[in-house]
Structures are given as C-alpha cells and as structure tokens.
Scaffold this motif. Structure first.
Motif, PDB file in Angstrom:
ATOM      1  N   THR A  19      50.880  27.956  55.529  1.00  0.00           N
ATOM      2  CA  THR A  19      49.803  27.480  55.235  1.00  0.00           C
ATOM      3  C   THR A  19      50.193  26.248  54.944  1.00  0.00           C
ATOM      4  OG1 THR A  19      49.128  27.727  53.512  1.00  0.00           O
ATOM      5  CG2 THR A  19      48.083  29.974  54.327  1.00  0.00           C
ATOM      6  N   GLU A  32      45.103  24.791  51.564  1.00  0.00           N
ATOM      7  CA  GLU A  32      45.115  25.798  52.110  1.00  0.00           C
ATOM      8  C   GLU A  32      45.256  27.137  51.418  1.00  0.00           C
ATOM      9  OE1 GLU A  32      44.858  25.925  57.065  1.00  0.00           O
ATOM     10  OE2 GLU A  32      43.381  24.181  56.410  1.00  0.00           O
ATOM     11  N   ARG A  33      44.391  28.465  51.528  1.00  0.00           N
ATOM     12  CA  ARG A  33      44.787  30.130  50.968  1.00  0.00           C
ATOM     13  C   ARG A  33      45.218  30.271  52.432  1.00  0.00           C
ATOM     14  NH1 ARG A  33      42.873  32.205  45.650  1.00  0.00           N
ATOM     15  NH2 ARG A  33      44.995  31.983  45.778  1.00  0.00           N
ATOM     16  N   GLN A  72      41.879  31.778  54.278  1.00  0.00           N
ATOM     17  CA  GLN A  72      41.163  31.023  54.510  1.00  0.00           C
ATOM     18  C   GLN A  72      41.132  30.420  55.755  1.00  0.00           C
ATOM     19  OE1 GLN A  72      41.350  27.564  51.203  1.00  0.00           O
ATOM     20  NE2 GLN A  72      39.355  27.317  52.787  1.00  0.00           N
ATOM     21  N   THR A  73      42.786  30.624  55.829  1.00  0.00           N
ATOM     22  CA  THR A  73      43.284  29.259  56.498  1.00  0.00           C
ATOM     23  C   THR A  73      42.856  30.105  58.139  1.00  0.00           C
ATOM     24  OG1 THR A  73      45.225  28.323  57.707  1.00  0.00           O
ATOM     25  CG2 THR A  73      44.764  30.396  56.595  1.00  0.00           C
ATOM     26  N   GLU A  79      51.310  30.798  50.855  1.00  0.00           N
ATOM     27  CA  GLU A  79      50.721  29.639  50.201  1.00  0.00           C
ATOM     28  C   GLU A  79      51.168  29.015  50.013  1.00  0.00           C
ATOM     29  OE1 GLU A  79      47.002  31.591  49.152  1.00  0.00           O
ATOM     30  OE2 GLU A  79      47.069  30.485  47.151  1.00  0.00           O
TER      31      GLU A  79
END
Length: 337
Positions: free
Chosen positions: A16, A20-21, A24-25, A92
């Motif tokens: 990512t 950003e996780r 969620q990305t 991540e």
C-alpha cells in the motif's frame, strides 16, 4: 569473475501507499522479492556472476519473475518451471508509531513442490565460489528442508564457501522446528547471519544477564556459537533502534577471528521501504568477504548498502559498489553534481 549460487523463493509483493491500510486502499504497488533473490541482485550489481536456483510456475507470472532476475543481471539457467502458483505477500506500510504489517499467501507455491531430484547440485556447484541460502527456504516444505541440507553438504564437498542467514519467520514454522533444522545445517556453514535472539532461542545459548553492554553481549554469543561450530568463520548482524516505523538507527556488526567489528551508527529518517534492508546488508557482507576486504571495511560497506536500500521502494537494492562508497564519504542529503 567468481560464480555465486543462491537458492530460495521468488515472490510477488503487493504493498500500500504510506498512510493507507490494506482493507481501505484502492491502489496497490507490485514488486518482485524474496530474501535470496534480493541478495542475488545486489551481488550481481556489485559485479559478480550470480545464479538463482528456484522454481516458478509456467505462466505469465513465472515468466515475469524470470525477467525480473535477468533484467537485474542474475543468471536463470538453474531456474525450474512447474507447479501451480507464484507465492505472494502483502505489505501494509507503517508510518510513525504504526508498524508495517505483512500477510503471506505462499502456501502450495511452485518452489514448495521442488524436490531434491529436480536439482543437479553437482552441476550447479561446479566452479562455484560461494553458496547462499536462508532459513526461509527450508521452512516452506519438508522436501525443501531436505534439499537445503543436501545442498550445503554437497557445496562443502565441492569446496564452495557456504553462507546461511537464519532469517527465522514465526509465521512459517515454530522455534523448535527451526532450531532442529538449523542445528543440522550449521556444521556445513562458513558464513552465518544471526543475532542475539537467534543464539538464545534457536541455538539454546544461555543469556549473559544484564551486566554486559550490547556489544559485549553479542561478542559473547558469537564466541559461544564458534565454540559449538568451529567451522563458522564469519558471523554478522545489525543493531536496529526503532524510534518509529519511519525513523530507525542502524549499526552493522561482523565477527571473525575472535573480534567483533562495528560500523558507525546511521540514523535513517523518513524511510521509504524497510523490506529488504537485511538482504542488502547480507549482500554487502558477502561482497566484502569475497573481495577479501578488512572486517572494518566490510562492516562499513554492508551497513551503508542497507541504509541506502531503505530509501527506495521494493525488496531489492539497485545500488552499485561505487554508489555505496560515494555515500559513505558524502554528507547526507547533499546534492551530488
């Protein structure tokens, strides 16, 4: 030009953006990586003739993995094809107080199906000067554990200098499983990467207590390892002080002939990518040993190589020897014109 052999898994990595996780990305970056492959690429950049032993699927991902190695100067004559899939993993990215997180998806990958009969180590080690493998490879399957042991034994029969990086991964096997395997490998190892925790939990060396400074503690563990395995001529690791996921302080250590040598301490601020930093350090150590440099010079070079790796995306370092030497003697942040 001396022939170097590395043996391990080549993976496809997805990561990512910082901040950003994974869940969620909507944008993800891909890179090829893997401990031994990263070392192979660095050594090729330093001017060595490096071969990578592995297995990748016979599909576009496998072809792309092979192209990645060739593009970076690594020979692929010993790369086998077959199996169902290329291993992957997800990163991540960490930042500030939040650590990076890694998720592996490598079960049943092509290399895990590699059998001893698939690899002709007598041909591979003919004319070779150095063989490097890490503790990740034997953790991937029982057949690979057997193959790694056989390869180290065969390398010694051919007079090849052997290098083993503990690279213990708790997500792949237990401490007990790793300890049993590593202790069967070490009688055939000349150069070894391991730290204090490896010595204590994987080799069963009793701790020194809190009376010794960190440098003295490491020297004690390395002395004990050489008493157990007198064949090991070089031991090395880094000291890493983690201020945050973005800021670390790195120092390199190398031990030989009863003496511990250390690099200066390098502050690393605003890290771009920590993954592969240890592999860049290992490659720097191996390069210095192959070039027969003084231990102090090896420690300084390897640590600088690792520091530079932290400044670029991806698993592998693409810096040359001259660029690393320039970095050692240049003021950090200064424009090189």
């Amino acid at each position: 030009m001396k022939k170097i052999i590395t043996f391990g898994e080549l993976l496809l990595r997805f990561s990512t953006n910082i901040g950003e996780r994974l869940f969620q990305t909507d944008q993800i970056y891909s890179h090829f990586g893997g401990a031994e492959a990263n070392v192979a690429i660095s050594l090729a950049k330093f001017g060595h003739k490096v071969y990578f032993v592995s297995k990748v699927p016979k599909n576009p991902l496998g072809y792309a993995a092979e192209k990645h190695l060739k593009t970076n100067g690594v020979h692929t004559e010993y790369l086998r094809t077959g199996g169902d899939r290329l291993g992957t993993y997800y990163v991540e990215s960490g930042v500030g107080p939040r650590s990076a997180q890694v998720v592996y998806d490598r079960k049943y990958s092509s290399i895990s199906q590699l059998a001893l009969r698939d690899v002709d180590f007598e041909m591979i080690f003919s004319g070779a000067a150095l063989y490097h493998v890490s503790g990740i490879t034997p953790a991937l399957s029982p057949s690979l554990k057997e193959t790694v042991l056989y390869s180290l034994q065969k390398a010694k029969q051919f007079g090849v200098t052997t290098s083993f990086d503990f690279n213990y991964r708790a997500t792949l096997w237990s401490q007990q499983e790793a300890a049993i395997a590593f202790q069967t490998f070490l009688p055939y190892v000349d150069i070894c990467s391991c730290g204090e925790l490896d010595a204590r939990y994987l080799l069963g060396i009793e701790p020194t207590g809190d009376t010794l400074e960190k440098r003295e503690q490491l020297a004690y563990y390395y002395q004990q390892i050489q008493l157990m395995y007198p064949n090991i001529q070089w031991l090395y690791c880094t000291f890493r002080d983690v201020i945050s996921a973005s800021t670390n302080i790195l120092q390199g250590n190398i031990y030989t002939n009863g003496t511990l040598y250390q690099s200066k301490m390098h502050p690393i601020d605003q890290m771009v990518d920590r993954v592969g930093g240890g592999d860049a350090f290992a490659a720097g150590i191996l390069h210095g040993i192959m070039r027969e440099w003084a231990p102090e010079e090896i420690a300084a070079f390897a640590t600088a190589a690792s520091v530079l790796k932290h400044t670029i995306r991806g698993d592998y370092s693409n810096f040359t020897e001259s660029e690393i030497r320039d970095f050692i003697h240049t003021t950090p942040g200064k424009i090189v014109r």
